[in-house]
Design a protein around this motif. Structure first.
Motif, PDB file in Angstrom:
ATOM      1  N   ASP A  74      59.597  44.346  32.851  1.00  0.00           N
ATOM      2  CA  ASP A  74      60.548  43.532  33.609  1.00  0.00           C
ATOM      3  C   ASP A  74      60.010  43.178  34.995  1.00  0.00           C
ATOM      4  O   ASP A  74      60.377  42.142  35.555  1.00  0.00           O
ATOM      5  CB  ASP A  74      61.871  44.280  33.752  1.00  0.00           C
ATOM      6  CG  ASP A  74      62.606  44.429  32.427  1.00  0.00           C
ATOM      7  OD1 ASP A  74      62.326  43.625  31.518  1.00  0.00           O
ATOM      8  OD2 ASP A  74      63.429  45.349  32.304  1.00  0.00           O
ATOM      9  N   ARG A  75      59.157  44.006  35.524  1.00  0.00           N
ATOM     10  CA  ARG A  75      58.651  43.803  36.874  1.00  0.00           C
ATOM     11  C   ARG A  75      57.738  42.582  36.986  1.00  0.00           C
ATOM     12  O   ARG A  75      57.675  41.925  38.012  1.00  0.00           O
ATOM     13  CB  ARG A  75      57.888  45.049  37.321  1.00  0.00           C
ATOM     14  CG  ARG A  75      57.344  44.963  38.741  1.00  0.00           C
ATOM     15  CD  ARG A  75      56.457  46.152  39.048  1.00  0.00           C
ATOM     16  NE  ARG A  75      55.901  46.065  40.404  1.00  0.00           N
ATOM     17  CZ  ARG A  75      54.908  46.795  40.852  1.00  0.00           C
ATOM     18  NH1 ARG A  75      54.345  47.677  40.043  1.00  0.00           N
ATOM     19  NH2 ARG A  75      54.462  46.648  42.081  1.00  0.00           N
ATOM     20  N   ILE A  76      57.016  42.262  35.901  1.00  0.00           N
ATOM     21  CA  ILE A  76      56.034  41.179  35.925  1.00  0.00           C
ATOM     22  C   ILE A  76      56.705  39.872  35.524  1.00  0.00           C
ATOM     23  O   ILE A  76      57.344  39.781  34.478  1.00  0.00           O
ATOM     24  CB  ILE A  76      54.854  41.471  34.969  1.00  0.00           C
ATOM     25  CG1 ILE A  76      54.198  42.812  35.304  1.00  0.00           C
ATOM     26  CG2 ILE A  76      53.841  40.333  34.998  1.00  0.00           C
ATOM     27  CD1 ILE A  76      53.557  42.866  36.664  1.00  0.00           C
ATOM     28  N   ASP A  77      56.542  38.833  36.360  1.00  0.00           N
ATOM     29  CA  ASP A  77      57.155  37.528  36.093  1.00  0.00           C
ATOM     30  C   ASP A  77      56.175  36.497  35.551  1.00  0.00           C
ATOM     31  O   ASP A  77      56.571  35.564  34.848  1.00  0.00           O
ATOM     32  CB  ASP A  77      57.764  36.973  37.384  1.00  0.00           C
ATOM     33  CG  ASP A  77      58.811  37.901  37.969  1.00  0.00           C
ATOM     34  OD1 ASP A  77      59.731  38.286  37.233  1.00  0.00           O
ATOM     35  OD2 ASP A  77      58.689  38.257  39.157  1.00  0.00           O
ATOM     36  N   LEU A  78      54.902  36.660  35.879  1.00  0.00           N
ATOM     37  CA  LEU A  78      53.892  35.637  35.593  1.00  0.00           C
ATOM     38  C   LEU A  78      52.565  36.344  35.389  1.00  0.00           C
ATOM     39  O   LEU A  78      52.235  37.283  36.126  1.00  0.00           O
ATOM     40  CB  LEU A  78      53.810  34.667  36.771  1.00  0.00           C
ATOM     41  CG  LEU A  78      52.599  33.747  36.917  1.00  0.00           C
ATOM     42  CD1 LEU A  78      52.573  32.718  35.799  1.00  0.00           C
ATOM     43  CD2 LEU A  78      52.622  33.046  38.281  1.00  0.00           C
ATOM     44  N   ILE A  79      51.782  35.898  34.398  1.00  0.00           N
ATOM     45  CA  ILE A  79      50.489  36.528  34.097  1.00  0.00           C
ATOM     46  C   ILE A  79      49.367  35.516  34.336  1.00  0.00           C
ATOM     47  O   ILE A  79      49.381  34.418  33.767  1.00  0.00           O
ATOM     48  CB  ILE A  79      50.443  37.030  32.638  1.00  0.00           C
ATOM     49  CG1 ILE A  79      51.547  38.073  32.406  1.00  0.00           C
ATOM     50  CG2 ILE A  79      49.069  37.612  32.305  1.00  0.00           C
ATOM     51  CD1 ILE A  79      51.759  38.428  30.940  1.00  0.00           C
ATOM     52  N   ILE A  80      48.418  35.897  35.193  1.00  0.00           N
ATOM     53  CA  ILE A  80      47.255  35.042  35.448  1.00  0.00           C
ATOM     54  C   ILE A  80      45.986  35.890  35.363  1.00  0.00           C
ATOM     55  O   ILE A  80      45.747  36.725  36.237  1.00  0.00           O
ATOM     56  CB  ILE A  80      47.305  34.353  36.833  1.00  0.00           C
ATOM     57  CG1 ILE A  80      48.665  33.718  37.096  1.00  0.00           C
ATOM     58  CG2 ILE A  80      46.202  33.300  36.921  1.00  0.00           C
ATOM     59  CD1 ILE A  80      48.754  33.002  38.446  1.00  0.00           C
ATOM     60  N   PRO A  81      45.171  35.733  34.325  1.00  0.00           N
ATOM     61  CA  PRO A  81      43.893  36.448  34.269  1.00  0.00           C
ATOM     62  C   PRO A  81      42.969  36.003  35.404  1.00  0.00           C
ATOM     63  O   PRO A  81      43.137  34.912  35.965  1.00  0.00           O
ATOM     64  CB  PRO A  81      43.330  36.035  32.905  1.00  0.00           C
ATOM     65  CG  PRO A  81      44.531  35.632  32.104  1.00  0.00           C
ATOM     66  CD  PRO A  81      45.437  34.972  33.104  1.00  0.00           C
ATOM     67  N   PRO A  82      41.974  36.822  35.745  1.00  0.00           N
ATOM     68  CA  PRO A  82      41.058  36.426  36.822  1.00  0.00           C
ATOM     69  C   PRO A  82      40.260  35.177  36.463  1.00  0.00           C
ATOM     70  O   PRO A  82      40.098  34.276  37.278  1.00  0.00           O
ATOM     71  CB  PRO A  82      40.148  37.650  36.995  1.00  0.00           C
ATOM     72  CG  PRO A  82      40.271  38.415  35.706  1.00  0.00           C
ATOM     73  CD  PRO A  82      41.658  38.160  35.207  1.00  0.00           C
ATOM     74  N   PHE A  83      39.736  35.140  35.241  1.00  0.00           N
ATOM     75  CA  PHE A  83      39.046  33.957  34.719  1.00  0.00           C
ATOM     76  C   PHE A  83      38.832  34.133  33.223  1.00  0.00           C
ATOM     77  O   PHE A  83      39.446  35.009  32.618  1.00  0.00           O
ATOM     78  CB  PHE A  83      37.732  33.664  35.439  1.00  0.00           C
ATOM     79  CG  PHE A  83      36.863  34.854  35.737  1.00  0.00           C
ATOM     80  CD1 PHE A  83      36.585  35.811  34.786  1.00  0.00           C
ATOM     81  CD2 PHE A  83      36.298  35.016  36.999  1.00  0.00           C
ATOM     82  CE1 PHE A  83      35.779  36.902  35.062  1.00  0.00           C
ATOM     83  CE2 PHE A  83      35.490  36.101  37.292  1.00  0.00           C
ATOM     84  CZ  PHE A  83      35.232  37.043  36.318  1.00  0.00           C
ATOM     85  N   GLY A  84      37.968  33.333  32.633  1.00  0.00           N
ATOM     86  CA  GLY A  84      37.749  33.380  31.189  1.00  0.00           C
ATOM     87  C   GLY A  84      36.726  34.419  30.793  1.00  0.00           C
ATOM     88  O   GLY A  84      36.796  35.572  31.206  1.00  0.00           O
ATOM     89  N   GLY A  85      35.742  34.014  29.982  1.00  0.00           N
ATOM     90  CA  GLY A  85      34.748  34.960  29.500  1.00  0.00           C
ATOM     91  C   GLY A  85      34.249  34.576  28.122  1.00  0.00           C
ATOM     92  O   GLY A  85      34.033  33.395  27.838  1.00  0.00           O
TER      93      GLY A  85
END
Length: 336
Positions: A74-85
């Motif tokens: 519940d605490r996390i609203d949005l997920i953004i990885p650092p970059f691809g790979g």
């Protein structure tokens, strides 16, 4: 119906690395990122982000578990990885699709493998656009900066983006500008027939180098996705080629065509590509021409998408209206 996540003010950003993490010499990027967001967003850094070994952040079980945890916390609203790979494909069979809450995931390159799989399997809209390390500057260029406005769009609303003024022709990691990118070349959207183009349909896509590996798997079932979430609506595919030579690029597109991915396709948007060499005089331009002739659909290319920033934020599942005229582009996305 497509499920659109809702993003509120002061969202907590969860950073996890489904593909590659940050090696030691990049850890200082996190300092810049936290400074950039210090007055607007809390940043939660997952354990996977801090390591990189053998072409991946950590083992596939840990990567998938952390992504699952971020989706259900519940605490996390949005997920953004650092970059691809390179190896995001390893975690697709370990994602708990039935438990995923509608949350935005934003990224590109290898992350587009995860984005498209999630949208296909769940009907949750996902966001193809800038990655987190490219948001570490003092500010963002006008095109990149639209990511936040796009993700704040609500159900039954729409958002419009325009082609950039300039793009970055090559990476110079040692000399980032205040907006990170070195924007040095005028942007020009083009159509295969050199005429003005207007197309509309549901948007789907990503980096063709990696999403092509979804074909024939449970994570690339376009037919079922259509039946469950978009019915008979046309699709606009947006695709970018990171590394494939023209012959490889053509083969991947043909495989998509033969697998039915281009059925009821109203047009294809191709991002700028760094690939300039030909295969026995067969060029990238030939690929665009042959694809347009095969499918008898409009094709727009050199759009703001992929490994030559900046990037428009494309929403997998949104209804799009795309226009290209005299080198300029416009895309309206409707969350319906």
């Amino acid at each position: 119906m497509i499920k659109y996540p809702v993003l509120n003010e002061n969202a907590v950003i969860g950073v996890t690395a489904p593909s590659s993490g940050l090696p030691d010499f990049m850890h200082h990027y996190l300092v810049d990122i936290k400074k950039r967001f210090q007055n607007t967003n809390e940043i939660v850094i997952g354990q996977s982000v801090m390591t990189q070994h053998k072409a991946k952040s950590t083992d596939s079980i840990m990567r998938a578990e952390e992504l699952n945890d971020f989706f259900t916390a519940d605490r996390i609203d949005l997920i953004i990885p650092p970059f691809g790979g390179e190896l995001a494909l390893e975690i697709l069979n370990k994602i708990d699709y039935d438990r995923l809450q509608p949350k935005w995931v934003l990224g590109y390159s290898d992350i587009s493998t995860v984005l498209l799989a999630i949208t296909f399997k769940t009907g949750i809209a996902t966001a193809h656009g800038t990655n987190l390390v490219d948001l570490r500057g003092k500010y963002s260029d006008d095109t990149t900066a639209m990511w936040l406005e796009v993700l704040k769009t609500k159900v039954n609303e729409e958002v419009t983006q325009y082609s950039s003024q300039q793009f970055q022709s090559k990476w110079n990691h040692n000399q980032p500008t205040e907006c990170v990118f070195n924007l040095d070349t005028p942007t020009e959207w083009k159509s295969v027939d050199q005429e003005a183009v207007k197309i509309e349909g549901r948007l789907l896509g990503g980096c063709i180098d990696v999403i092509s590996h979804l074909i024939g798997t449970p994570y690339g079932d376009v037919k079922t996705f259509r039946e469950q979430y978009i019915k008979d609506e046309p699709v606009i595919w947006y695709l970018e080629n990171c590394e494939a030579n023209p012959a490889e690029f053509r083969r991947m597109l043909l495989q998509m065509q033969y697998a039915g991915w281009f059925d009821n396709c109203s047009g294809i948007l191709f991002g700028r590509t760094r690939v300039t060499e030909s295969t026995e005089d067969y060029s990238i331009q030939d690929v665009y021409d042959d694809t347009a002739q095969d499918l008898n659909i409009p094709i727009i290319y050199d759009i703001d998408c992929g490994h030559m920033p900046p990037q428009i934020t494309f929403i997998n599942g949104a209804y799009g209206i795309v226009e290209c005229r005299e080198g300029k582009g416009k895309i309206k996305q409707m969350f319906i």
